[in-house]
Scaffold this motif. Structure first.
Motif, mmCIF file in Angstrom:
data_model
loop_
_atom_site.group_PDB
_atom_site.id
_atom_site.type_symbol
_atom_site.label_atom_id
_atom_site.label_comp_id
_atom_site.label_asym_id
_atom_site.label_seq_id
_atom_site.Cartn_x
_atom_site.Cartn_y
_atom_site.Cartn_z
ATOM 1 N N PRO A 243 60.407 20.218 -75.980
ATOM 2 C CA PRO A 243 60.123 21.603 -75.626
ATOM 3 C C PRO A 243 59.027 22.211 -76.486
ATOM 4 C CG PRO A 243 62.079 21.512 -76.986
ATOM 5 C CD PRO A 243 61.699 20.093 -76.715
ATOM 6 N N TYR A 244 58.393 23.242 -75.942
ATOM 7 C CA TYR A 244 57.393 24.012 -76.652
ATOM 8 C C TYR A 244 57.702 25.480 -76.429
ATOM 9 C CZ TYR A 244 52.748 25.774 -78.020
ATOM 10 O OH TYR A 244 51.713 26.436 -78.628
ATOM 11 N N LEU A 245 57.875 26.218 -77.518
ATOM 12 C CA LEU A 245 58.269 27.626 -77.435
ATOM 13 C C LEU A 245 57.141 28.536 -77.904
ATOM 14 C CD1 LEU A 245 60.832 29.588 -77.010
ATOM 15 C CD2 LEU A 245 60.883 29.641 -79.507
ATOM 16 N N ILE A 246 56.920 29.595 -77.144
ATOM 17 C CA ILE A 246 56.011 30.666 -77.560
ATOM 18 C C ILE A 246 56.804 31.966 -77.564
ATOM 19 C CG2 ILE A 246 53.946 32.000 -77.008
ATOM 20 C CD1 ILE A 246 52.797 29.551 -75.628
ATOM 21 N N THR A 252 54.850 33.478 -82.599
ATOM 22 C CA THR A 252 55.304 32.154 -83.001
ATOM 23 C C THR A 252 55.051 31.141 -81.894
ATOM 24 O OG1 THR A 252 57.028 33.046 -84.438
ATOM 25 C CG2 THR A 252 57.316 30.781 -83.672
ATOM 26 N N LYS A 253 54.551 29.964 -82.288
ATOM 27 C CA LYS A 253 54.361 28.844 -81.371
ATOM 28 C C LYS A 253 54.882 27.599 -82.077
ATOM 29 C CE LYS A 253 50.191 30.849 -79.275
ATOM 30 N NZ LYS A 253 48.752 30.625 -78.935
ATOM 31 N N MET A 254 55.780 26.849 -81.421
ATOM 32 C CA MET A 254 56.363 25.720 -82.124
ATOM 33 C C MET A 254 56.906 24.644 -81.184
ATOM 34 S SD MET A 254 59.683 27.794 -83.602
ATOM 35 C CE MET A 254 60.012 26.528 -84.815
ATOM 36 N N PHE A 255 56.899 23.402 -81.701
ATOM 37 C CA PHE A 255 57.496 22.247 -81.050
ATOM 38 C C PHE A 255 58.824 21.926 -81.752
ATOM 39 C CE2 PHE A 255 52.884 21.608 -80.459
ATOM 40 C CZ PHE A 255 52.818 21.357 -79.092
ATOM 41 N N GLU A 256 59.454 20.830 -81.327
ATOM 42 C CA GLU A 256 60.660 20.258 -81.932
ATOM 43 C C GLU A 256 61.897 21.129 -81.690
ATOM 44 O OE1 GLU A 256 60.795 17.326 -82.964
ATOM 45 O OE2 GLU A 256 58.673 16.856 -83.234
#
Length: 269
Positions: A243-246, A252-256
């Protein structure tokens, strides 16, 4: 929460989530590369462990449609109260399509609506017709049992209600069958945090893989002009990972999945 929130707990949840994917026989993996995207965002009231909601989300992935998820778990109030007002009862899934003016409560009716308006064929595929289309069959309900410890009810309903809705919805990129995307969706459901679910379905055999490894041995190339091609070039340059969250509320932008879950607990828990 029966499973502890530590490293071992995360591995156990990942294993359970993978079992759900296996029980579903790969549904929610593949989708069209060039979806018929509605002009106005579809809105879906749901909760993660509901087998009927899962059927709808699997079709959303098959058609590669984006939609606004309004998590309405048991004991919750952030979206569940307005669900009761709109639908007449606290039942999920419930779809609002402002493009057609429809408000639909039954999962099969929602699926038929999605295929009628947002598929090239214009009618429901046999695979998704009830009863052969798995209208919450024993296997589907068994898949829900695996998720029953998570995503079924609001963790802190009073605190969630006091916090209210984020000023702007979060954005989650992934696809239904991904075990790690599922863990993030379960957390969003528990916290009653609304978000835009950007489906990025697998479009070709080269997209299949896991843990950073794909079936193709050479350099990866998405289908030119397809949805993954757009996401790879315009949303997450040089890295296609889910997943990739914004979160526009905190920039905030993040993987994992593990990091995203920690972030959600810290920010919205």
């Amino acid at each position: 929460m029966i499973i502890p929130n530590n490293k071992l707990g995360f591995h156990l949840k990942s294993l359970q989530s993978t079992m759900t994917t296996l029980l579903r026989g790969g549904r929610g993996n593949m989708g069209t590369s060039k979806p018929i995207m509605p002009e106005k965002m579809l809105v879906l009231y749901e909760h993660e462990a509901c087998p009927y909601s899962r059927r709808v989300r699997e079709v959303m992935t098959r058609l590669n449609l984006d939609y606004e998820s309004r998590p309405s778990p048991h004991k919750g109030h952030v979206y569940r109260d307005e669900l009761k007002e709109l639908a007449g009862k606290a039942q999920v899934p419930f779809l609002i399509d402002d493009n057609t003016g429809d408000k639909i409560l039954d999962s099969q009716a929602i699926i038929d609506h999605l295929f009628a308006h947002y598929s090239k064929k214009g009618s429901t595929s046999d695979k998704f017709k009830a009863p052969s289309g798995d209208n919450a069959t024993l296997i589907n309900k068994s898949a829900s049992v695996v998720s029953m410890m998570r995503g079924v009810k609001a963790v802190h309903p009073e605190k969630n209600q006091a916090r209210g809705k984020p000023n702007e919805p979060l954005h989650l990129y992934g696809f239904e069958a991904s075990p790690f995307c599922r863990l993030v969706r379960e957390k969003l459901s528990e916290l009653e945090v609304g978000y835009i679910n950007h489906n990025v379905a697998r479009e070709q055999i080269q997209d299949v893989g896991g843990f950073g490894v794909r079936l193709n041995m050479g350099e990866y190339h998405p289908i030119k002009g397809g949805k993954r091609d757009h996401i790879m070039n315009d949303v997450m340059p040089d890295k296609l990972q889910f997943p990739y969250l914004i979160d526009p509320n905190t920039e905030t932008k993040m993987f994992e999945s593990k990091d995203i879950i920690k972030y959600l607990d810290k920010t919205y828990g």
